[in-house]
Design an enzyme around this catalytic site. Structure first.
Site, mmCIF file in Angstrom:
data_model
loop_
_atom_site.group_PDB
_atom_site.id
_atom_site.type_symbol
_atom_site.label_atom_id
_atom_site.label_comp_id
_atom_site.label_asym_id
_atom_site.label_seq_id
_atom_site.Cartn_x
_atom_site.Cartn_y
_atom_site.Cartn_z
ATOM 1 N N LYS A 27 81.459 -71.118 -69.275
ATOM 2 C CA LYS A 27 80.076 -70.003 -68.810
ATOM 3 C C LYS A 27 80.394 -69.471 -67.212
ATOM 4 C CE LYS A 27 76.466 -71.825 -71.602
ATOM 5 N NZ LYS A 27 75.066 -72.417 -71.286
ATOM 6 N N ARG A 81 86.207 -95.348 -61.828
ATOM 7 C CA ARG A 81 85.280 -95.592 -60.762
ATOM 8 C C ARG A 81 85.336 -96.556 -59.767
ATOM 9 N NH1 ARG A 81 80.335 -91.692 -63.170
ATOM 10 N NH2 ARG A 81 81.357 -89.776 -62.684
ATOM 11 N N GLY A 119 79.416 -82.679 -60.047
ATOM 12 C CA GLY A 119 78.625 -81.533 -59.133
ATOM 13 C C GLY A 119 78.875 -81.779 -57.830
ATOM 14 N N GLY A 162 85.034 -81.361 -64.130
ATOM 15 C CA GLY A 162 85.397 -82.502 -65.423
ATOM 16 C C GLY A 162 86.312 -81.845 -66.559
HETATM 17 P P1 AMP Z 1 83.045 -75.980 -68.325
HETATM 18 O O1 AMP Z 1 82.527 -77.346 -68.240
HETATM 19 O O2 AMP Z 1 82.105 -74.860 -68.021
HETATM 20 O O3 AMP Z 1 84.303 -75.985 -67.574
HETATM 21 O O4 AMP Z 1 83.529 -75.527 -69.732
HETATM 22 C C1 AMP Z 1 84.603 -76.494 -70.257
HETATM 23 C C2 AMP Z 1 84.551 -76.091 -71.986
HETATM 24 O O5 AMP Z 1 84.690 -74.748 -72.083
HETATM 25 C C3 AMP Z 1 85.665 -76.914 -72.672
HETATM 26 O O6 AMP Z 1 84.845 -77.943 -73.505
HETATM 27 C C4 AMP Z 1 86.253 -75.881 -73.335
HETATM 28 O O7 AMP Z 1 86.269 -76.100 -74.945
HETATM 29 C C5 AMP Z 1 85.140 -74.719 -73.442
HETATM 30 N N1 AMP Z 1 85.990 -73.334 -73.520
HETATM 31 C C6 AMP Z 1 87.132 -73.038 -73.117
HETATM 32 N N2 AMP Z 1 87.497 -71.574 -73.416
HETATM 33 C C7 AMP Z 1 86.451 -71.492 -74.349
HETATM 34 C C8 AMP Z 1 86.212 -70.297 -75.390
HETATM 35 N N3 AMP Z 1 87.243 -69.205 -75.400
HETATM 36 N N4 AMP Z 1 85.386 -70.192 -76.190
HETATM 37 C C9 AMP Z 1 84.488 -71.407 -76.454
HETATM 38 N N5 AMP Z 1 84.494 -72.524 -75.450
HETATM 39 C C10 AMP Z 1 85.705 -72.399 -74.663
#
Ligand code: AMP
Length: 420
Positions: free
Chosen positions: A221, A35, A400, A377
């Site tokens: 999610k 950064r 964000g 991220g």
């Molecule tokens: P996000 O911060 O919502 O972009 O989520 C990223 C995280 O989602 C990463 O740390 C991945 O390990 C997790 N992830 C991706 N696919 C899966 C899955 N099939 N089951 C559980 N976690 C997952």
């Protein structure tokens, strides 16, 4: 609007809002100075022009003045990278900051202490008693908004020009990220190089879109990505849904997903999104097969299964080979690509294949002239893991802020300078 390329800072004092919220180890050494490096082109340009810089940043989330979150720990690294002995004001407002800013000579730099040592930076009351009544809370809110005006004005009067190079906080209407701009006329407020690059990259994807436009939304999610997906449905040709969130879609359409990640309260929402994609003529790709595991571990037993037929006791941790092929084909033929979120648990070596294949396909499409933006991220972490960051068009630094920009929201830090 003024641009930093055109602006001549000679003889001017510039207040530059940066995001130097870097990680430190236990011994208070910087563990990643990305950064700080990212703001250097802006700071160096001002110094080179014969201007002086007053650097303002937040650091962590202090609730009060704290030795641990003092910026003096990062001062030596800033001086080293800038090639100038940077001075330090132990309070961002008040006599010391004013005297040191006033005495700055062309080519000199001053770092102000952590802006968030003052609650006025964020404009939110602190230290409210747990049992405060609603009336007390309202009064405290009003009081801080009042004192925020004085705080903002004190920062603004230190300088002749305001430069915002802190994209990471552009979604916050804080004193130094947005409110301060009111004290400068249109010719004396501008974006730094980093901020300009971020804005250009997002607007190239959202406004100057070349078809086919493919968005790859992965991660854990659906709830955290819903607004982006909604916004993108108006402009994408292909929408790839992958990662943990894809199982919520599979379940919504009657699939058996074993122990895979699911948000049961979002099943209807998943159906609505599919319906909306249909209405808008978007090619929605949800994947057909998964790499499954008998536990959430890199060493788990693995197998492959159709996404909608995952056996009890098993969970999907990555996309399967048919899905990889399908996604790669679409990505390789795209002209605009946005990637946010991995297709699986790429942190586990045994479940990184899908994410790697997506990253490689994006790099290939980019080499054939596509514009690719990687943001959020974990996709940034993934592209770095696979050492492909230099083979895509742009890797965003904003978490964000990028997400809100992608959702189609106006960002206060951007609006304060260019008016929209
Ligand atoms: P996000 O911060 O919502 O972009 O989520 C990223 C995280 O989602 C990463 O740390 C991945 O390990 C997790 N992830 C991706 N696919 C899966 C899955 N099939 N089951 C559980 N976690 C997952």
């Amino acid at each position: 609007m003024q641009t930093i390329e055109q602006f001549n800072f000679s003889g001017k004092k510039a207040f530059v809002r940066v995001d130097f919220n870097v990680p430190l180890d236990e011994q208070l050494n910087i563990t990643d100075d990305t950064r700080i490096q990212a703001a250097m082109p802006t700071l160096k340009k001002i110094i080179k022009d014969g201007g002086s810089v007053i650097i303002g940043t937040h650091f962590g989330r202090p609730k009060e003045v704290s030795e641990k979150l003092s910026l003096k720990h990062i001062l030596p690294r800033i001086s080293e990278l800038l090639g100038v002995e940077v001075q330090f004001a132990s309070n961002c407002v008040g006599d010391e900051a004013e005297a040191k800013a006033a005495a700055l000579q062309p080519g000199e730099a001053l770092l102000l202490e952590n802006l968030r040592f003052h609650a006025e930076e964020e404009g939110k009351p602190r230290n409210l008693a747990d049992n405060a009544t609603d009336a007390e809370k309202e009064a405290a809110k009003k009081a801080i908004k009042e004192s925020q005006k004085d705080f903002t004005k004190s920062l603004a009067t230190l300088a002749d020009v305001y430069v915002n190079d802190a994209f990471g906080t552009a979604h916050r209407a804080h004193a130094s990220t947005a409110l301060i701009a009111e004290y400068f006329d249109a010719d004396h407020k501008l974006f730094g190089f980093l901020m300009q690059k971020e804005i250009n990259a997002v607007e190239k994807v959202l406004k100057d879109t070349q078809s086919p436009f493919t968005a790859i939304m992965g991660g854990s999610k659906v709830s955290s990505k819903i607004e982006i997906i909604n916004n993108l449905l108006d402009s994408v040709d292909n929408l790839i849904i992958a990662g943990g969130m894809s199982y919520t879609f599979a379940k919504a359409f009657g699939g058996k997903i074993g122990n895979s990640l699911v948000e049961d309260d979002k099943l209807d929402l998943a159906k609505e999104l599919v319906e909306k994609a249909k209405e808008k003529g978007v090619n929605l790709l949800l994947g057909t097969d998964a790499k499954i595991a008998d536990s959430f571990s890199n060493d788990a037993k693995t197998d492959f299964a159709p996404v909608k037929e995952i056996p009890d006791g098993w969970l999907g941790l990555d996309i399967g080979p048919d899905t990889i092929q399908e996604f790669v084909e679409v990505i390789k033929n795209s002209k605009t690509i946005l990637w946010n979120g991995p297709t699986g648990v790429f942190e586990f070596e045994n479940f990184e294949d899908g994410t790697r294949a997506v990253a490689e396909a994006i790099a290939e499409a980019t080499s054939k002239g596509a514009f690719s933006l990687i943001g959020g991220g974990d996709s940034v972490a993934a592209i770095n893991k696979f050492e492909l960051a230099d083979q895509v068009s742009y890797v965003s630094t904003g978490g964000g802020a990028l997400l809100e920009f992608m959702e189609g929201k106006e960002l206060p830090g951007i609006k304060a300078i260019r008016g929209y």
